[in-house]
Each structure stands twice: as structure tokens, then as C-alpha cells.
Design a protein around this motif. Structure first.
Motif, PDB file in Angstrom:
ATOM      1  N   ASP A 183      23.078-105.783  27.205  1.00 40.11           N
ATOM      2  CA  ASP A 183      22.802-104.481  26.554  1.00 40.11           C
ATOM      3  C   ASP A 183      22.982-104.804  24.946  1.00 40.11           C
ATOM      4  O   ASP A 183      23.967-105.238  24.311  1.00 40.11           O
ATOM      5  CB  ASP A 183      24.101-103.629  27.073  1.00 40.11           C
ATOM      6  CG  ASP A 183      23.948-102.176  26.464  1.00 40.11           C
ATOM      7  OD1 ASP A 183      23.121-101.787  25.678  1.00 40.11           O
ATOM      8  OD2 ASP A 183      24.481-101.272  27.068  1.00 40.11           O
ATOM      9  N   PRO A 184      21.875-104.254  24.332  1.00 40.38           N
ATOM     10  CA  PRO A 184      22.045-104.651  22.757  1.00 40.38           C
ATOM     11  C   PRO A 184      22.695-103.532  21.773  1.00 40.38           C
ATOM     12  O   PRO A 184      22.899-103.991  20.735  1.00 40.38           O
ATOM     13  CB  PRO A 184      20.455-104.599  22.503  1.00 40.38           C
ATOM     14  CG  PRO A 184      19.988-103.486  23.456  1.00 40.38           C
ATOM     15  CD  PRO A 184      20.663-103.758  24.645  1.00 40.38           C
ATOM     16  N   TRP A 185      23.519-102.716  22.569  1.00 41.16           N
ATOM     17  CA  TRP A 185      24.326-101.676  21.647  1.00 41.16           C
ATOM     18  C   TRP A 185      25.690-101.768  21.981  1.00 41.16           C
ATOM     19  O   TRP A 185      26.193-102.106  23.079  1.00 41.16           O
ATOM     20  CB  TRP A 185      23.554-100.316  22.201  1.00 41.16           C
ATOM     21  CG  TRP A 185      22.219-100.025  22.084  1.00 41.16           C
ATOM     22  CD1 TRP A 185      21.354 -99.858  23.212  1.00 41.16           C
ATOM     23  CD2 TRP A 185      21.131-100.496  21.162  1.00 41.16           C
ATOM     24  NE1 TRP A 185      20.072-100.004  23.052  1.00 41.16           N
ATOM     25  CE2 TRP A 185      20.062-100.375  21.907  1.00 41.16           C
ATOM     26  CE3 TRP A 185      21.243-101.124  19.947  1.00 41.16           C
ATOM     27  CZ2 TRP A 185      18.764-100.650  21.138  1.00 41.16           C
ATOM     28  CZ3 TRP A 185      20.083-101.364  19.453  1.00 41.16           C
ATOM     29  CH2 TRP A 185      18.922-101.039  19.664  1.00 41.16           C
ATOM     30  N   LYS A 186      26.390-101.659  21.013  1.00 39.80           N
ATOM     31  CA  LYS A 186      27.763-101.439  20.900  1.00 39.80           C
ATOM     32  C   LYS A 186      28.300-100.305  21.713  1.00 39.80           C
ATOM     33  O   LYS A 186      27.897 -99.192  21.574  1.00 39.80           O
ATOM     34  CB  LYS A 186      28.540-101.721  19.651  1.00 39.80           C
ATOM     35  CG  LYS A 186      27.965-103.057  18.815  1.00 39.80           C
ATOM     36  CD  LYS A 186      28.623-102.974  17.517  1.00 39.80           C
ATOM     37  CE  LYS A 186      28.372-104.306  16.636  1.00 39.80           C
ATOM     38  NZ  LYS A 186      26.771-104.197  16.433  1.00 39.80           N
ATOM     39  N   GLY A 187      29.415-100.725  22.410  1.00 45.68           N
ATOM     40  CA  GLY A 187      30.087 -99.667  22.961  1.00 45.68           C
ATOM     41  C   GLY A 187      31.151 -99.084  22.397  1.00 45.68           C
ATOM     42  O   GLY A 187      31.688 -99.561  21.216  1.00 45.68           O
TER      43      GLY A 187
END
Length: 561
Positions: free
Chosen positions: A33-37
């Protein structure tokens, strides 16, 4: 029932039949997943609850179909996009919680209509694949097989539902899920075939020629760029060439997304948008664009961006998005936001996805606009779509030296009130002089309130007849001519929480001087030009139409240190 609907229902029924044949052991390709959580959200999830739109809820635990969640929260819950929040927390408890929740959902396969929502299904498929290494790669064989069987059914479901009805940027989420199924199970070549078939047509109807998204929203622009960028990551992870249509779409969308950022790096707040952290926006742009271009104009998107000195003025000069794409549209036509360096001064109030705030923030009064008689320039139906919108919106941009003039108008108040609003904006003096002239014209006097919503980071005080704004070590003075100047309490929700702030209001005065649009003299002169031997009518001539014109001028200027 139309034959097309019958065929689609038949395909959907077939797609959701149990999977036969040899069980799949696991996905062939996975990607990260390329997006930060959000680690704070991850901690809540470990504790058995989650937060959505500023409200806390308990996790379902076997009851995924029914719960106290509003529909948008339910969609988010079933999307499994929150797996990235548990990954951001990164603890063993987070990993086990993620795995347990996936297993629980698989064991209680919902029959709710939401399961047939291709957009939610697409988000769920890609979330499972993107976080597979974090929470599912070390799961037992039985859970892995169960997961793959479900992914096959879900992929078939999306394929059967294509082509979708207008969904806006969310349609790309459905296609992203289909791409995830294609990567996880490349032997099922139909997934990739249908993805490549429907992606170009979806991009064509979603992205306007100038690169703006048809929903006319910085939020939709951001989400569109994010969806396309993630698809690009997925292809590269599988060592496959990125389809040219995908690269070209990103090259069109990203410059407009940059144009919709303020100096702090966050998004302008129009039509259902929120600020977003600058790092999140930058991550999307870094993944999706090779060149750091800013769109010079948005003639189809109907936004005007004026940059002068260290100031930025962004104006919404269009009617709400067309039918089918207007679910998050606001009644903010001709609203604007103004910032200097990294500091926002005039803003719109933000948006909400649920509850009373959702409707309140869509109203014209929650935008930096003129509000006539307490009404909005657009109305919304029970399903959230626009039922009335301005029929004519105009915008003319002129420059004089380095100064800018914008002449704007809309007739959104004409159907209920018989009035037209004209707004003229001037930006000069290296961006430190912002002026406006507001004119409300109609057949009768109409009460109005001209609202300027102020960002909560700005300190606001009243100084005799002026209002002083202080932010970033700079001092700005606001003054007006015409109307009554007020300073009122306000709220701002564009940063994910409710923040108290202030708003400047210029309210109409009771006495209004009527202006004759067509004089008696002009009328008689016109009659002399038309020679006729016809007898004069017995009834007296009608009185020339009079127009009541209400005018306010205002000025925001920086006070030198």
C-alpha cells in the motif's frame, strides 16, 4: 425490465456462485500500500472501535451487516482501507487484529446490498492485496484459501457490474479492485481484459479537457490522482508496463491538483473537500507525476487561480457539478479562498459526511459568498443530489500591469427571489491588496448577508470600524462601505475536527435606494423612432421596470510593519 438490466443481473448472479475447482494457495502478485496510515486510528481498532467523521463506533465482530453506523461509515468499514492504519501502528496486536477482522468478515459473508457496490468491493479487494504481507502472508492455509476464493468471487462481481452508472472518482476504485484481482490471479485473464477495456472510457467521462475532474472538487481531484497513481504502482510492482492511457491521465490530473493547493501544501476547501496534510498531497503527486507543473487555467473545471506576490486567490466560478456527479457539491458558487505565504485567511467552512453538519456545510452560508434572504444558491434533494442550481454563471478575467480583476455573476437567487448577484474582485499591490464590490440587483429590496469565513489559525479583533486579522507575524485590516459590519462566531471542519473561529459579516441595511434601469425619457425616445398610425391604447402605459440595486464594497490590505 430492460434487457440490459436483465443481462447484468444474470451475470451478477453467475459471478457470485461458489467457486469450484482447485483452491488457490495465495496471490501471485502483491504490492505494498503506497499510502501512509493513521497510527491513532490503528490503536482504536486494536481496542475494538473506530472513528469516522468525528464520531466513535464499536467494531462489528460478526455483525457486519447491521450496526449503528451511518451509510458512509459502513462503506468505509467494508472497504478495509483501515488496514493501512493498523499497518501504521505496526505492533503484533495490530497484525493479529487485522487478520482476525479479515477472517471474521470472510466467515460472516454479508448479503447486504453494499456487498454489490462495485466501488466498495474494489476498495476491499485492493486493500486485502496491498496489506497481504502485513497481516495475511503468515496466516494458515485454510484462511489463505478462503481469502482467495472470496477474491475470485469479488473480482467476478465487479466485472459483472461494469460498465458502472456515474460514480465520479469512486468508479476508479472499482477498477482498481478489478486490477487487484488480475494481479492476484493472472490465470483469470478476463479480469485484466475488462480492466483495460473500461479504464479509458471511465477516464474520458471523469476527466475534463483541462485536467479537472468533473465533480469540480479539490477532494475529487486528489482522490482521482491517488487512484490513478496506485494503479500505476500496481503495474510496476508486477513488472508490467503501465498503460499509456493511465500515464496520460496522471499528466493531466496532477497539474490541476497542484493548482488547487494553498501555500501550506494542503487543498483548497470547495465542494466537499478538506485540507489534507501537505505530506499526503505531496505523496500522491510524487507517485503520480514526473514533472512539477501547475495548471495555468481551468476553463472547463471552472476554477480561477490568481497568484500575485506571496498571495493566492482561488475562486469557484462555476455551477455545481452535473447530475450524477453532484453528490458532494456545495452551494458555494462564486466563493473564494485567500492565503498569503503558508497562511490561510479567508476560507470556506469545510465538509462533513454524516449528520446535520453535512447539510449545514453544503449551504451557501458556510462559504465566503453573499447569502440572499438566508437562502442558498443551490438546493439539494433527499438523496443529496442537486435539485436547483444557477443557470448562468459568468467570469471575466482582466489584468492591468500585475493587478488582476475578476468580474463574476450568477443567477442562483433569481428563481426564489428575483435577484442577481454580481461580484467584482481585485488583487493588486503584490498580493497585499484584495478588494471586492458586491451588487445585488432585483425588483425589490432583498435582505442579505455577505460572509467572510476566517481560518482558525488567524487571530481576529475589532478596532473601531475595522477588523484586524493577525497571522504569521503579519497584520491585515478589513473594512467596508455599505451595509453593517459584524464579527460573529464560526466553525471550521476542514481539518477533520470541529474548530471554533470567527467570520466577518456585512449585513444589509433596511433602506435601499431604487435605481431606474430604463428611464421615462429613454422610453419616450425609443417610441419616437418607431412611427405608426395605429391609435393610442386606451389603457395607460405600464410603469417602467425599476431595479433595486444594493452595493457593498470591501477591502483587505496588509498593514506595513
Amino acid at each position: 425490465m430492460p434487457i440490459s438490466r436483465w443481462i447484468k443481473d444474470a451475470k451478477l448472479s453467475f459471478a457470485r456462485l461458489p467457486v469450484g475447482g482447485a483452491a488457490l494457495e495465495g496471490p501471485v502478485y502483491v504490492y505494498r500500500d503506497p499510502w501512509k496510515g493513521d497510527a491513532e486510528q490503528g490503536a482504536r481498532l486494536v481496542a475494538g472501535r473506530f472513528r469516522f467523521d468525528r464520531q466513535d463506533y464499536d467494531l462489528p465482530r460478526g455483525k457486519w451487516e447491521r450496526g449503528p453506523w451511518p451509510e458512509p461509515a459502513k462503506q468505509w468499514l467494508h472497504s478495509f482501507s483501515w488496514l493501512r492504519d493498523l499497518r501504521a501502528l505496526g505492533s503484533d496486536d495490530a497484525r493479529l487484529t487485522a487478520r482476525a477482522l479479515v477472517a471474521d468478515w470472510l466467515s460472516h459473508a454479508p448479503t447486504d446490498p453494499l456487498v454489490k457496490d462495485a466501488c466498495v468491493t474494489g476498495a476491499r479487494l485492493s486493500s486485502w492485496l496491498a496489506n497481504h504481507e502485513f497481516c495475511l502472508a503468515s496466516a494458515d492455509r485454510k484462511l489463505q484459501q478462503k481469502l482467495m476464493e472470496r477474491m475470485l468471487v469479488e473480482g467476478r462481481t465487479i466485472a459483472a457490474l461494469l460498465p458502472l452508472e456515474p460514480q465520479g472518482w469512486r468508479a476508479l476504485t472499482a477498477l482498481r479492485g478489478l486490477l487487484a484481482a488480475a494481479l492476484a490471479m493472472p490465470d483469470h485473464s478476463g479480469f485484466m481484459t475488462r480492466f483495460l477495456r473500461y479504464l479509458p472510457s471511465e477516464i474520458e467521462r471523469l476527466i475534463l479537457p483541462d485536467g479537472a475532474v468533473i465533480e469540480r472538487s479539490p477532494e475529487a481531484q486528489y482522490q482521482t490522482a491517488r487512484e490513478l497513481a496506485e494503479m500505476s504502482v500496481m503495474f510496476r510492482t508486477a513488472h508490467s508496463s503501465v498503460p499509456p492511457v493511465l500515464d496520460m491521465a496522471l499528466d493531466r490530473v496532477c497539474p490541476v491538483l497542484r493548482a488547487m493547493r494553498h501555500g501550506d501544501g494542503g487543498l483548497a476547501v470547495f465542494n466537499g473537500s478538506r485540507e489534507h496534510h501537505s505530506a499526503a498531497v505531496e505523496d500522491v503527486l510524487a507517485q503520480g507525476s514526473r514533472q512539477k507543473l501547475i495548471a495555468p487555467a481551468m476553463p472547463q473545471g471552472k476554477f480561477t487561480r490568481l497568484a500575485l506576490g506571496k498571495s493566492l486567490l482561488i475562486v469557484d466560478n462555476g455551477a455545481p457539478a452535473p447530475a450524477g456527479y453532484d453528490r458532494t457539491a456545495h452551494a458555494g458558487t462564486l466563493s473564494f479562498e485567500f492565503s498569503n505565504q503558508r497562511h490561510r485567511l479567508f476560507v470556506n467552512c469545510g465538509s462533513a459526511q454524516t449528520g446535520a453538519w453535512e447539510q449545514a456545510l453544503r449551504a451557501s452560508a458556510s462559504h465566503t459568498v453573499l447569502v440572499a434572504d438566508g437562502l442558498s444558491s443551490s438546493d439539494f434533494g433527499p438523496d443529496g443530489h442537486v435539485t436547483r442550481r444557477p443557470a448562468h454563471v459568468t467570469c471575466e478575467h482582466q489584468t492591468s500591469g500585475e493587478a488582476h480583476w475578476l468580474d463574476l455573476s450568477h443567477d442562483g437567487y433569481h428563481p426564489p427571489l428575483g435577484v442577481k448577484w454580481t461580484r467584482r474582485l481585485y488583487l493588486g499591490a503584490e498580493g497585499e491588496d484584495l478588494r471586492g464590490q458586491e451588487v445585488l440587483e432585483g425588483e425589490r429590496e432583498t435582505p442579505f448577508a455577505l460572509r467572510f469565513h476566517i481560518h482558525p489559525d488567524v487571530r481576529v479583533t475589532r478596532d473601531d470600524e475595522d477588523i484586524i486579522l493577525q497571522v504569521g507575524g503579519m497584520i491585515w485590516r478589513f473594512r467596508q462601505k455599505g451595509g453593517m459590519l459584524l464579527l460573529e462566531d464560526d466553525v471550521y471542519l476542514a481539518r477533520g475536527r470541529r474548530e471554533a473561529t470567527k467570520q466577518i459579516v456585512i449585513a444589509s441595511l433596511r433602506k435601499v435606494v431604487p435605481v431606474v434601469e430604463k428611464s421615462e425619457t429613454h422610453g419616450s425616445e425609443k417610441q419616437e423612432d418607431v412611427k405608426s398610425d395605429a391609435p393610442k391604447p386606451e389603457t395607460p402605459p405600464t410603469k417602467p421596470l425599476q431595479t433595486v440595486s444594493q452595493t457593498v464594497t470591501w477591502l483587505l490590505e496588509r498593514i506595513p510593519e
